[in-house]
Design an enzyme around this catalytic site. Structure first.
Site, PDB file in Angstrom:
ATOM      1  N   GLU A 153     -16.938  -4.412  19.263  1.00  0.00           N
ATOM      2  CA  GLU A 153     -15.599  -3.833  19.232  1.00  0.00           C
ATOM      3  C   GLU A 153     -14.963  -4.012  20.614  1.00  0.00           C
ATOM      4  O   GLU A 153     -15.648  -3.795  21.615  1.00  0.00           O
ATOM      5  CB  GLU A 153     -15.656  -2.340  18.883  1.00  0.00           C
ATOM      6  CG  GLU A 153     -14.263  -1.773  18.636  1.00  0.00           C
ATOM      7  CD  GLU A 153     -14.276  -0.300  18.192  1.00  0.00           C
ATOM      8  OE1 GLU A 153     -15.355   0.314  18.165  1.00  0.00           O
ATOM      9  OE2 GLU A 153     -13.190   0.200  17.894  1.00  0.00           O
ATOM     10  N   GLY A 164     -19.081   4.824  25.980  1.00  0.00           N
ATOM     11  CA  GLY A 164     -20.113   5.833  25.795  1.00  0.00           C
ATOM     12  C   GLY A 164     -21.110   5.413  24.729  1.00  0.00           C
ATOM     13  O   GLY A 164     -22.320   5.468  24.926  1.00  0.00           O
ATOM     14  N   ALA A 165     -20.578   4.982  23.576  1.00  0.00           N
ATOM     15  CA  ALA A 165     -21.450   4.588  22.480  1.00  0.00           C
ATOM     16  C   ALA A 165     -20.659   3.843  21.426  1.00  0.00           C
ATOM     17  O   ALA A 165     -19.428   3.855  21.459  1.00  0.00           O
ATOM     18  CB  ALA A 165     -22.095   5.822  21.847  1.00  0.00           C
ATOM     19  N   MET A 166     -21.373   3.211  20.501  1.00  0.00           N
ATOM     20  CA  MET A 166     -20.713   2.369  19.512  1.00  0.00           C
ATOM     21  C   MET A 166     -21.353   2.537  18.138  1.00  0.00           C
ATOM     22  O   MET A 166     -22.576   2.510  17.996  1.00  0.00           O
ATOM     23  CB  MET A 166     -20.802   0.909  19.985  1.00  0.00           C
ATOM     24  CG  MET A 166     -20.221  -0.096  19.024  1.00  0.00           C
ATOM     25  SD  MET A 166     -18.426   0.167  18.826  1.00  0.00           S
ATOM     26  CE  MET A 166     -18.210  -0.503  17.185  1.00  0.00           C
ATOM     27  N   GLU A 167     -20.496   2.647  17.124  1.00  0.00           N
ATOM     28  CA  GLU A 167     -20.911   3.043  15.781  1.00  0.00           C
ATOM     29  C   GLU A 167     -21.337   1.904  14.867  1.00  0.00           C
ATOM     30  O   GLU A 167     -21.243   2.035  13.644  1.00  0.00           O
ATOM     31  CB  GLU A 167     -19.744   3.796  15.118  1.00  0.00           C
ATOM     32  CG  GLU A 167     -18.532   2.910  14.714  1.00  0.00           C
ATOM     33  CD  GLU A 167     -17.419   2.832  15.747  1.00  0.00           C
ATOM     34  OE1 GLU A 167     -17.691   3.032  16.944  1.00  0.00           O
ATOM     35  OE2 GLU A 167     -16.271   2.558  15.344  1.00  0.00           O
ATOM     36  N   ASN A 168     -21.836   0.776  15.377  1.00  0.00           N
ATOM     37  CA  ASN A 168     -22.259  -0.335  14.521  1.00  0.00           C
ATOM     38  C   ASN A 168     -23.011   0.187  13.289  1.00  0.00           C
ATOM     39  O   ASN A 168     -23.848   1.073  13.414  1.00  0.00           O
ATOM     40  CB  ASN A 168     -23.195  -1.263  15.288  1.00  0.00           C
ATOM     41  CG  ASN A 168     -22.697  -1.539  16.674  1.00  0.00           C
ATOM     42  OD1 ASN A 168     -21.612  -2.061  16.839  1.00  0.00           O
ATOM     43  ND2 ASN A 168     -23.469  -1.134  17.680  1.00  0.00           N
ATOM     44  N   HIS A 215     -20.177  12.023  16.755  1.00  0.00           N
ATOM     45  CA  HIS A 215     -19.026  11.113  16.669  1.00  0.00           C
ATOM     46  C   HIS A 215     -19.414   9.763  16.048  1.00  0.00           C
ATOM     47  O   HIS A 215     -18.804   9.332  15.068  1.00  0.00           O
ATOM     48  CB  HIS A 215     -18.446  10.912  18.068  1.00  0.00           C
ATOM     49  CG  HIS A 215     -17.262   9.997  18.114  1.00  0.00           C
ATOM     50  ND1 HIS A 215     -15.960  10.457  18.096  1.00  0.00           N
ATOM     51  CD2 HIS A 215     -17.176   8.647  18.165  1.00  0.00           C
ATOM     52  CE1 HIS A 215     -15.140   9.425  18.134  1.00  0.00           C
ATOM     53  NE2 HIS A 215     -15.846   8.312  18.178  1.00  0.00           N
ATOM     54  N   GLU A 216     -20.413   9.131  16.616  1.00  0.00           N
ATOM     55  CA  GLU A 216     -20.764   7.787  16.119  1.00  0.00           C
ATOM     56  C   GLU A 216     -21.312   7.871  14.691  1.00  0.00           C
ATOM     57  O   GLU A 216     -21.046   7.008  13.867  1.00  0.00           O
ATOM     58  CB  GLU A 216     -21.757   7.088  17.047  1.00  0.00           C
ATOM     59  CG  GLU A 216     -21.331   7.009  18.519  1.00  0.00           C
ATOM     60  CD  GLU A 216     -19.929   6.462  18.755  1.00  0.00           C
ATOM     61  OE1 GLU A 216     -19.411   5.734  17.907  1.00  0.00           O
ATOM     62  OE2 GLU A 216     -19.350   6.799  19.818  1.00  0.00           O
ATOM     63  N   GLU A 222     -10.401   6.597  15.162  1.00  0.00           N
ATOM     64  CA  GLU A 222     -10.811   7.315  16.367  1.00  0.00           C
ATOM     65  C   GLU A 222     -10.243   8.742  16.434  1.00  0.00           C
ATOM     66  O   GLU A 222     -10.972   9.682  16.736  1.00  0.00           O
ATOM     67  CB  GLU A 222     -10.447   6.522  17.623  1.00  0.00           C
ATOM     68  CG  GLU A 222     -11.238   5.213  17.774  1.00  0.00           C
ATOM     69  CD  GLU A 222     -12.754   5.388  17.816  1.00  0.00           C
ATOM     70  OE1 GLU A 222     -13.234   6.536  17.961  1.00  0.00           O
ATOM     71  OE2 GLU A 222     -13.469   4.376  17.688  1.00  0.00           O
TER      72      GLU A 222
HETATM   73  N1  BES Z   1     -15.813   2.795  18.756  1.00  0.00           N
HETATM   74  C1  BES Z   1     -15.960   3.470  19.982  1.00  0.00           C
HETATM   75  C2  BES Z   1     -16.606   2.680  21.067  1.00  0.00           C
HETATM   76  C3  BES Z   1     -15.835   1.524  21.635  1.00  0.00           C
HETATM   77  C4  BES Z   1     -14.523   1.592  21.924  1.00  0.00           C
HETATM   78  C5  BES Z   1     -16.483   0.366  21.936  1.00  0.00           C
HETATM   79  C6  BES Z   1     -13.862   0.504  22.459  1.00  0.00           C
HETATM   80  C7  BES Z   1     -15.801  -0.701  22.453  1.00  0.00           C
HETATM   81  C8  BES Z   1     -14.498  -0.644  22.710  1.00  0.00           C
HETATM   82  C9  BES Z   1     -16.792   4.739  19.814  1.00  0.00           C
HETATM   83  O1  BES Z   1     -16.812   5.266  18.548  1.00  0.00           O
HETATM   84  C10 BES Z   1     -16.168   5.763  20.695  1.00  0.00           C
HETATM   85  O2  BES Z   1     -15.099   6.186  20.420  1.00  0.00           O
HETATM   86  N2  BES Z   1     -16.853   6.144  21.764  1.00  0.00           N
HETATM   87  C11 BES Z   1     -16.352   7.031  22.764  1.00  0.00           C
HETATM   88  C12 BES Z   1     -17.015   8.377  22.717  1.00  0.00           C
HETATM   89  C13 BES Z   1     -16.468   9.327  21.724  1.00  0.00           C
HETATM   90  C14 BES Z   1     -17.269  10.601  21.713  1.00  0.00           C
HETATM   91  C15 BES Z   1     -15.015   9.638  21.927  1.00  0.00           C
HETATM   92  C16 BES Z   1     -16.668   6.410  24.098  1.00  0.00           C
HETATM   93  O3  BES Z   1     -17.444   5.460  24.127  1.00  0.00           O
HETATM   94  O4  BES Z   1     -16.121   6.863  25.095  1.00  0.00           O
HETATM   95 ZN    ZN Z   2     -15.157   6.405  18.057  1.00  0.00          ZN
END
Ligand code: BES
Ligand code: ZN
Length: 951
Positions: free
Chosen positions: A193, A337-341, A373-374, A396
């Site tokens: 992403e 922070g993390a990714m929901e693959n 979240h993920e 999101e």
């Molecule tokens: N889908 C996003 C991660 C992401 C965003 C990856 C943009 C690459 C590009 C993930 O679900 C997300 O929103 N992560 C947040 C943390 C969340 C608790 C708000 C993050 O990584 O900050």
């Molecule tokens: Zn997210």
């Protein structure tokens, strides 16, 4: 592979598999000329517009991928099944038509970054050797296979299928952007992403192309990469027969169609822990968490959090997990922070690892929230995804709302969670709305999509979802969610589809509410009121102003308190403000009332009295009597802010300060407050950044000074009570035993005791006082049994000077030694120093950046810990001579070359708000923006931010 165009290419054919010791393929890739020309002459960045969306005319329905991992060389072979979409007038808007016209070529559009993806083979089943320019076209970022070529292939194939095959090569080892496939230490991992998949292979890399990833085969050296992961279920795993050197393979199959941004691959020598969850329909799901071996003992809390999240989503929304396996992998280098693959979440170590000795309470809370979240994305994001990236808030905003509800509900701390989230909205989101990057939650255009993972899309987006719930009620909201999934499961949809589901399920018209999606900026709601004693009628007049041409629908939650007794006489009512100006009646009142407005922050707006003035006695009244926990806290905050602002503006402030002291004293001693966290939040002064929102021209050192002045006045006034309260809490904590707990009560006690410590240590004007507070903080530091206390004491010590200097240096040294090279603890060590309030903090930061062996710009966590934290240390960063800006400019120049996404984010949050500062500062900030803009080879990510920042 059937047709090879360019060479006697044998390296990737099944008959002769490439080996580690094979020389790199020397043949020129099909896109080599293009790669060279785009490198020499980068194409002008293109702005993408929301209204230009055009549906796919050819869609990939099935994918088969084969990854062959070698040192410094990864071969990716893909087989795509392509379908023609027969919607002759799929072109829907005038803009679409325009786009379609520009779109000269009818055919299959594949995205691919020629800078990192070398295309070695390309063929279409049923066609002879493909000729560049005749059968297919290569353009910067694109490969177009002409419609005629696809037709030819289809009619020559027995089943009429269109099959496109390619073989590409990438070098994950060189990928410092951390987008696409990259190496994190010794492991391979991916981040797709938003547009990372095109850095792996040529593919329609857009979210509306949902395809089944039928087969993902991964092959790698068996000793170095015993764990091979991708999405879905593991079909087969084993040793590669007849391979030279020991090689291993795994074959994955994901039954759920998904867009390419949800694809993931991990390969490494990893440790893991495992658990199970039985879903409400009785299916057992295996939950597996992976990390480097040394961290596997820090995964348990995340695993337990996941179980809680799975349960909560079943109970709250009836949403069940849909596969038999759910994997999570912790990686050290990660942009976000993390990714929901799908079924293979990838987490930044900082958001998944916990340890009683090295993690703070805030980190435990964050891990739980982000795990939630993920996981929640599995339905809101994966099963139902976005049609295009302008709809990002669809997944999101909604998922942030869901994780906020989860965190508040399962920990029984809804009020505290709400306070924390509102602080972020009012802090970073309102700030964004007020600056050059201001955009609606559904933006209209972008140059680099990665720049639009903003606080507005996320945080304001979550507030918009919350407003649906406020307007429709919990049950109505649930009905809307049910309808949304019933209608759109398996589809890529829009924000309008979500709104329609909410409206239809509840039989209401939400067309006015839709304006929230297209309005940027923070709306202001003004109030005034009258009371008619004879009629017992209270009338509240609300008016709104915003950047929307037509009025917004704003839910304003209001309660009324009796003016005499402070008792609540009208419980919370949600007023629907639909007009520019609207009066609401409250009848049958026995006496005059005081309104508590925008309870629980029912809308992301600013609220002001029609007079424009701040009525401090009104705030003091609410701070004492309001039954809405959020508004009670908020009123106290506004009261504190009013006093500090008067100090900043050199206005008479004695009366204000008296009110502050009175409110503080009441809160300190109020036996009615049973929750230590609530007390802690109510005793905390608004942050420098919150205060900076309330001034016309931000003077960071002046804000810091004024805040510290008021803090000291409070501390001196209540010194004895604070000492007593500190000791009492210390005793209570000691009595509770040594076992580490993160339940609400334990967290609350620590939080409150650390607030007390903060006040007591601000008393440090004389040498004697400096010694005294250094002793207290050092004791706290040494006695700390967990990181929450240790870090609190360390932060205080890190800012000590005079007689406290020795204690400060001792703490810096000890904290480093205790860290014992743990990267997450070292991050804290760097960031505490970058955040210190010391006259020479910039020199210290410079020294750490240039010569500390543990510092590196390559790891985003480490980079943020030192550089971003320093840039957020307002009083130090905004040095009047611009030395802070210059240092940041120096760093950004280097960071942009390594990881442009990190560079762009840091710039967006630290450097573009120059309009709020004095001319001297503004000029110096702009100088750095200009310098970055003029930098040769500046990235598109950074260029978009600096360009907007200079406007
Ligand atoms: N889908 C996003 C991660 C992401 C965003 C990856 C943009 C690459 C590009 C993930 O679900 C997300 O929103 N992560 C947040 C943390 C969340 C608790 C708000 C993050 O990584 O900050
Ligand atoms: Zn997210």
């Amino acid at each position: 592979m059937a047709n090879i165009t360019n060479v006697e290419l044998s390296a990737a054919t099944p008959s002769k598999k490439p080996r580690t010791d094979d020389p790199p393929v020397k043949n020129k890739a099909l896109n080599a000329a293009l790669a060279a020309s785009t490198k020499a002459n980068p194409p002008r960045p293109k702005e993408i517009h929301r209204l230009d969306y055009a549906p796919l005319r050819y869609k990939v329905t099935k994918v088969s991928l084969d990854f062959n991992l070698f040192e410094r060389r990864t071969v990716v072979e893909s087989i795509l099944t392509v379908e023609k979409i027969d919607t002759p007038d799929s072109v829907t808007t005038a803009e679409d038509a325009k786009e379609a016209k520009n779109d000269v070529e009818d055919g299959l559009y594949l995205d691919g970054d020629e800078g990192v993806v070398a295309l070695n083979e390309l063929s279409v089943d049923g066609c002879d050797t493909l000729v560049l320019g005749v059968d297919y076209i290569l353009k910067p970022g694109k490969l177009i296979i002409k419609a005629e070529t696809l037709r030819r292939g289809a009619c020559n194939n027995p089943d009429g299928n269109m099959i496109v095959r390619s073989s590409v090569e990438i070098v994950p080892e060189d990928n410092t952007q951390l987008s696409g496939l990259y190496k994190d230490g010794s492991m391979y991992c991916s981040q797709c992403e938003a547009e990372g998949f095109r850095r792996i292979t040529y593919y329609p890399d857009r979210p509306d192309n949902m395809a089944t990833f039928e087969k993902v085969r991964i092959e790698a050296d068996a000793d170095s990469f015993p764990v091979l992961l991708s999405n879905g279920n593991l079909n087969e795993e084993g040793e590669v027969k007849g391979s030279e050197g020991k090689r291993k393979f795994a074959i994955w199959h994901d039954p759920f169609p998904k867009p390419s941004y949800l694809f993931a691959l991990v390969a490494g020598d990893l440790g893991s822990i495992e658990g199970t969850f039985t879903t409400m329909s009785g299916r057992e799901v295996i939950l597996r968490f992976y990390s480097e071996h040394k961290n596997a003992g820090k995964l348990n809390y995340a695993l337990e959090s996941l179980k809680r999240a799975m349960k909560w989503d079943e109970e709250t929304f009836g949403l069940e997990y849909d596969l038999d396996l759910f994997n999570v992998v912790a990686v050290e280098s990660f942009n976000m922070g993390a990714m929901e693959n799908k079924s293979l979440n990838v987490f930044n170590t900082s958001c998944v690892l916990t340890d009683p000795v090295t993690s703070t309470d805030a980190e435990y809370f964050r891990v739980e929230g982000i795990i939630g979240h993920e996981y929640f994305h599995n339905w809101t994001g994966n099963r139902v995804t976005c049609r295009d990236w302008f709809q990002l808030t669809l997944k999101e905003g909604l998922t942030v709302f869901r994780d906020q509800q989860f965190s508040g509900q399962i920990n029984n701390c809804a009020a505290i969670t709400r306070i924390q989230n509102v602080l972020i909205v009012r802090g970073s989101q309102f700030q964004e709305d007020d600056g050059p990057m201001s955009h609606p939650i559904r933006p209209n255009s972008y140059i680099a999509m990665d720049n639009f993972y903003t606080s507005t899309v996320y945080r304001k987006g979550a507030e918009v979802v919350r407003m649906y719930e406020t307007i429709l009620g919990t049950e109505g909201f649930r009905k809307g969610m049910d309808c949304y999934f019933l209608r759109h499961d398996g589809c890529a949809v829009t924000c309008d589809d979500f709104l329609a589901a909410m409206a239809d399920a509840n039989g209401v018209d939400l067309s006015q509410f839709a304006r929230w999606y297209s309005t940027s900026g923070t709306p202001v709601v003004t109030y005034s009121s009258t009371f008619n004693q004879e009629k017992g009628l209270y009338q509240l007049t609300l008016s709104q102003s915003s950047r929307s041409e037509e009025p917004l629908l704003i839910p304003v939650a209001v309660g009324l308190l009796d003016k005499e007794t402070g008792r609540e006489v009208t419980p919370t009512r949600v007023l629907q403000l639909r007009e520019s100006v609207q009066t609401f009646d409250f009848a049958d009142l026995k006496g005059d009332v005081v309104p508590s407005i925008l309870r629980n922050f029912s809308a992301p707006v600013k609220i002001v009295h029609a007079s424009g003035l701040v009525d401090e006695s009104y705030l003091a009244f609410l701070a004492t009597w309001d039954t809405d926990g959020f508004n009670r806290w908020d009123s106290a905050q506004s009261l504190y802010a009013a006093a500090i602002l008067k100090v900043i503006n050199h206005e008479a402030h004695d009366a204000s300060l008296d009110r502050v002291l009175k409110t503080f004293g009441q809160t300190l001693k109020d036996v009615g407050i049973s929750d230590d966290s609530i007390r802690a939040f109510t005793l905390t002064l608004p942050s420098e950044s919150t205060l900076s929102k309330a001034v016309n021209i931000i003077d960071p050192p002046a804000i810091l000074k004024a805040r510290n002045y008021v803090k000291q006045r409070i501390a001196r006034t209540f010194k004895y009570d604070l000492q007593l309260a500190y000791k009492r809490l210390t005793a209570a904590i000691d009595a509770d035993g040594v076992t580490f707990k993160v339940d609400g009560a334990s967290v609350g006690r620590r939080r409150l005791r650390n607030v007390y410590l903060g006040y007591l240590c601000t008393i440090c004007e004389t040498g004697e006082e400096q010694k005294e507070s250094a002793t207290l903080a050092t004791e706290h530091f040494n006695a700390a049994t967990g990181m929450t206390d240790k870090l609190a004491a360390f932060s205080i010590l890190a800012s000590m000077s005079g007689e406290g200097s020795i204690a400060r240096e001792a703490a810096v040294e000890k904290f480093y030694k205790d860290a014992n090279s743990d990267p997450l603890v070292l991050n804290k060590w760097f960031s505490v120093q970058a955040d210190a309030n010391l006259p020479d903090v910039l020199d210290r930061v410079k020294k750490l950046a240039s010569s500390h062996p543990d510092f590196s710009l390559r790891n985003p966590n480490r980079c943020r810990a030192l550089i971003t934290t320093f840039a957020m240390n307002a009083a130090a960063f905004h040095d009047e001579e611009g030395r802070g800006y210059e240092f940041l400019g120096d760093m950004l120049e280097q960071i942009d070359k390594i990881n442009s996404k990190v560079a762009a984010r840091t710039t967006a949050s630290c450097l573009i708000g120059w309009k709020k500062y004095s001319e001297t500062r503004a000029t110096l900030m702009k100088k750095q923006l200009q310098r970055l803009k003029d930098m040769p080879n500046v990235s598109n990510d950074l260029l978009e931010i600096v360009t907007k920042g200079l406007e």
